[in-house]
Design an enzyme around this catalytic site. Structure first.
Site, PDB file in Angstrom:
ATOM      1  N   GLY A   2      -8.504 -13.975   1.341  1.00 51.16           N
ATOM      2  CA  GLY A   2      -9.069 -14.748   0.247  1.00 51.16           C
ATOM      3  C   GLY A   2      -8.413 -14.338  -1.057  1.00 51.16           C
TER       4      GLY A   2
ATOM      5  CG  HIS B 220       6.039  -5.906  -0.680  1.00 49.92           C
ATOM      6  ND1 HIS B 220       6.019  -6.229  -2.020  1.00 49.92           N
ATOM      7  CD2 HIS B 220       4.733  -5.792  -0.308  1.00 49.92           C
ATOM      8  CE1 HIS B 220       4.761  -6.312  -2.432  1.00 49.92           C
ATOM      9  NE2 HIS B 220       3.966  -6.058  -1.418  1.00 49.92           N
ATOM     10  NE  ARG B 221       2.000 -10.592   0.046  1.00 51.84           N
ATOM     11  CZ  ARG B 221       1.631  -9.685  -0.857  1.00 51.84           C
ATOM     12  NH1 ARG B 221       1.984  -9.810  -2.119  1.00 51.84           N
ATOM     13  NH2 ARG B 221       0.906  -8.636  -0.501  1.00 51.84           N
TER      14      ARG B 221
ATOM     15  CG  ASP C 235       2.454  -6.470  -8.693  1.00 49.43           C
ATOM     16  OD1 ASP C 235       3.030  -5.852  -7.775  1.00 49.43           O
ATOM     17  OD2 ASP C 235       2.116  -7.668  -8.585  1.00 49.43           O
TER      18      ASP C 235
ATOM     19  CE  LYS D  71      -2.448  -9.145   0.264  1.00 47.69           C
ATOM     20  NZ  LYS D  71      -3.009  -8.532   1.479  1.00 47.69           N
TER      21      LYS D  71
ATOM     22  CG  ASP E 196      -2.544  -4.626   6.548  1.00 50.66           C
ATOM     23  OD1 ASP E 196      -3.571  -4.966   5.923  1.00 50.66           O
ATOM     24  OD2 ASP E 196      -2.301  -3.453   6.835  1.00 50.66           O
ATOM     25  CB  SER E 197       1.201  -5.843   1.910  1.00 45.86           C
ATOM     26  OG  SER E 197       0.187  -6.562   1.253  1.00 45.86           O
TER      27      SER E 197
END
Length: 197
Positions: free
Chosen positions: A14, A185-186, A160, A18, A72-73
């Protein structure tokens, strides 16, 4: 292709930050947050990013009857033996805010010199076609940087503002969304995933 004709994929999150980042890269699909389906988030009982992403993707696919992506990060800091790692989102407690998590990292790194503040953001994305998908697609991205001593910047979310990006001489929160997506990374994991689904 009209947006109504796009393939629909549920995101097992949610987290609006992201969702925005993922939709910006996966143009050809419509990303639906699992919160739209009123399902409970899966309990992250895994000890690795991969395990947790699989748990979350399976839960979303099961409850929404749609293909699912789970992310998952987290932040892995060498001087803290890999913390906050898989508990990055709840480092300061179960319902901790981004700011509380960030402040805990800064407190735990007090007195650590800059050259020893090496860290990386890690992102594992899992795509499951259905609940019992025996071969989920797994994509991973790693973004190297340093942890700063204070927050700088207004963009992004999570850690960040304290993640220094040496290649750009800015914090992640000072990067524009497009610049961040190009190197994060994402962003890395999403590019791999986009070529696989």
């Amino acid at each position: 292709m009209a947006s109504t004709d796009k393939k629909k994929i549920v995101l097992a999150s949610g987290n609006l930050g992201k969702i925005k980042e993922i939709q910006a890269i996966l143009h050809d699909v419509t990303i639906l947050p699992q919160s739209q389906f009123n399902i409970e988030e899966a309990e992250e009982t895994g000890s690795t990013f991969v395990e947790n992403a699989i748990i979350k993707a399976r839960n979303a696919a099961l409850n929404c009857d749609l293909p699912a992506i789970a992310d998952d990060s987290g932040l892995v800091i060498d001087a803290l033996q890999g913390e906050p790692g898989v508990i990055s989102a709840r480092y300061a407690g179960i319902n901790a805010s981004d700011q509380e998590n960030l402040l805990k990292v800064l407190k735990n790194l007090e007195g650590i010199p800059t050259e020893q503040r090496t860290a990386r953001f890690v992102c594992v994305l899992v795509f499951m076609r259905h609940t019992n998908d025996p071969l989920p697609i797994i994509a991973q991205g790693i973004w190297e940087g340093l942890i700063m001593t204070e927050s700088i910047g207004e963009n992004g979310f999570g850690y960040d503002p304290i993640f220094w990006v040496p290649t750009h001489k800015k914090s992640s929160a000072q990067l524009s969304p497009d610049a961040k997506n190009a190197i994060s990374h994402r962003g890395q994991a999403l590019k791999i995933l986009a070529n696989s689904i």
